[in-house]
Design an enzyme around this catalytic site. Structure first.
Site, PDB file in Angstrom:
ATOM      1  CG  HIS A 314      -2.240  -0.738   0.945  1.00 35.99           C
ATOM      2  ND1 HIS A 314      -2.216  -2.152   1.197  1.00 35.99           N
ATOM      3  CD2 HIS A 314      -3.238  -0.412   0.634  1.00 35.99           C
ATOM      4  CE1 HIS A 314      -3.456  -2.573   0.826  1.00 35.99           C
ATOM      5  NE2 HIS A 314      -4.096  -1.556   0.615  1.00 35.99           N
ATOM      6  N   GLY A 315       2.018   1.206   0.514  1.00 34.91           N
ATOM      7  CA  GLY A 315       2.804   2.423   0.591  1.00 34.91           C
ATOM      8  C   GLY A 315       4.080   2.379   1.263  1.00 34.91           C
TER       9      GLY A 315
END
Length: 470
Positions: A314-315
């Site tokens: 996700h990041g």
């Protein structure tokens, strides 16, 4: 494009695919045409890898070598553009923990290409499916390129499998009025969730998370609860728009959200939230690691791995890794009690309109756990996350929150309650949001939805989708 697709090129699949491909590249190029070369590179590599894996069908070692070409190439693309600075910064922070200060010029001003996390996983899944003999390689490079760059789901999913999307792309599609209407309905519902739910409460969420140190616990709880609705409305709204748009072109994408807010435990939540990603990790990481066929200890290890990797997907921030770790800790007790699949084939209130008292308690508990985890998901840093949590537990008193733009907060509470009740009514079928037999009722609902969208529209508001950053 729709008219050309169905009324000019309807007899030629290759012409339809060519039109979609050109439209997809144009759509992506509107953001930054330079990154089209990354999509092209990923397309060429995995197209060639699929052919070579199939060509060496009797030579498993050579097949495995070609599979690693796909994995290394795509992970390298993702690693450089998404994680390079994260690793450099983490390396420097590690030295600073031991008293050494490093002034590095290694960090780069790298632009994160939109959708890179999605299309790299999609092309990798193709090579993996060819390797595991789930699909045969695509011989037509035009069809394969269309599969990779299919514009409705290119930048934020669903992350499709070749067995579903590529199969439809290589075969003839016929126009269906009912399918087109169903697509338009999904697009309308997706726009409502994005424009009214997600964007409507976004200023409140932004204000509370930006100024969390000035608010009491009641406001912080309000902020993270609203964020749960925001991220759901934003991401599921995009998925509905993508699925609806695909329907208009005769293509059925997989469902990506199945009303996760009505989950009775964390395991069910992950069977309903971002389904294309959770199934990707289950099929291509969890099961190859042994899944649940190994000892309990190894199964727990596998669960931890997929949730930590999912968080990292996700990041490039430790907040997402903590978010993934938190979900692993919440999932493991459900797994150990062997309750991770009991709700797989049914919904809350299966045989009744209202949930039972037990189910209601399960819904509230699960929503609370998931919402708490979003503190890590939304915060800019771990420091912010822990300070936010500290504020909830040490500054516990009620205060009346005032909207940053002066709007009445009661309107937002009414909106969210109505939204939850409506979604509960349609909880059995995520692909049919307007389940009314009466044409008059449907017309009234359409009118109300469109009117509410116009009421909440603000041309000065940044309406970027949250998951575009991933």
């Amino acid at each position: 494009m729709f008219v050309l697709y169905w009324f000019v090129f309807h007899k030629k699949v290759k012409a339809q695919n060519g039109l979609i491909l050109v439209g997809s590249y144009y759509f992506y190029g509107l953001w930054d045409w330079r990154f089209l070369f990354l999509i092209l590179a990923s397309t060429v590599v995995d197209y060639f890898v699929g052919l070579m894996i199939y060509k060496n069908e009797e030579k498993r070692n050579i097949q495995r070598a070609w599979l690693w070409v796909s994995i290394i190439f795509n992970i390298s693309l993702l690693g450089f553009f998404k994680y390079y600075n994260f690793f450099v910064d983490s390396f420097m922070d590690l030295f600073e923990m031991f008293g050494y200060t490093i002034h590095s010029t290694w960090t780069l001003q790298i632009i994160l290409p939109v959708g890179i996390s999605f299309y790299t996983f999609q092309t990798m899944s193709y090579s993996l499916d060819v390797y595991y003999k789930k699909v045969k390689p695509c011989q037509d490079v035009l069809s394969f390129a269309t599969f990779v760059a299919f514009f409705p789901q290119l930048v934020a999913g669903p992350i499709e499998r070749a067995s579903n999307l590529l199969y439809q792309i290589t075969n003839k599609r016929t126009f269906s009025y009912d399918q087109t209407v169903a697509g338009l309905k999904l697009i309308l519902w997706g726009l409502f969730k994005k424009m009214v739910i997600a964007d409507g409460i976004a200023p409140i969420v932004d204000d509370i998370f930006l100024n969390y140190d000035t608010y009491s616990a009641s406001t912080l709880i309000l902020g993270v609860t609203f964020f749960s609705f925001q991220v759901y409305g934003d991401f599921s709204g995009y998925s509905d728009i993508a699925i609806g748009t695909s329907k208009m072109f005769g293509v059925e994408l997989m469902s990506n959200f199945k009303f996760p807010n009505f989950s009775r435990n964390v395991a069910e939540y992950w069977q309903r939230w971002h389904v294309s990603l959770s199934t990707w990790f289950r099929h291509y990481l969890y099961i190859p690691l042994g899944g649940s066929r190994v000892t309990k200890l190894k199964s727990v290890r596998n669960i931890c791995i997929i949730f930590l990797v999912s968080g990292f997907w996700h990041g490039a921030n430790w907040t997402f890794i903590f978010w993934g770790g938190f979900h692993a800790l919440a999932y493991i007790p459900v797994f150990l009690m062997e309750r991770n699949t009991i709700y797989k084939d049914n919904v809350v209130g299966e045989n009744t309109f209202f949930p039972t008292i037990t189910e209601l308690g399960q819904l509230i508990l699960t929503f609370g756990i998931v919402t708490f985890s979003r503190i890590f998901f939304r915060s800019e840093s771990l420091t912010d996350s822990f300070q936010f949590i500290k504020g909830i537990f040490t500054n516990f008193h009620y205060e009346t929150y005032h909207h940053p733009n002066g709007y009445r907060m009661v309107d937002y509470f009414i909106l969210l309650v109505a939204f939850v009740l409506y979604e509960y009514r349609i909880r059995r079928d995520e692909r049919n949001p307007f389940q009314f037999k009466s044409k008059v009722v449907r017309f009234l609902v359409y009118t109300l939805v469109i009117f509410t969208m116009l009421l909440f529209y603000d041309s000065g508001f940044d309406r970027s989708f949250i998951y575009f950053q991933f």
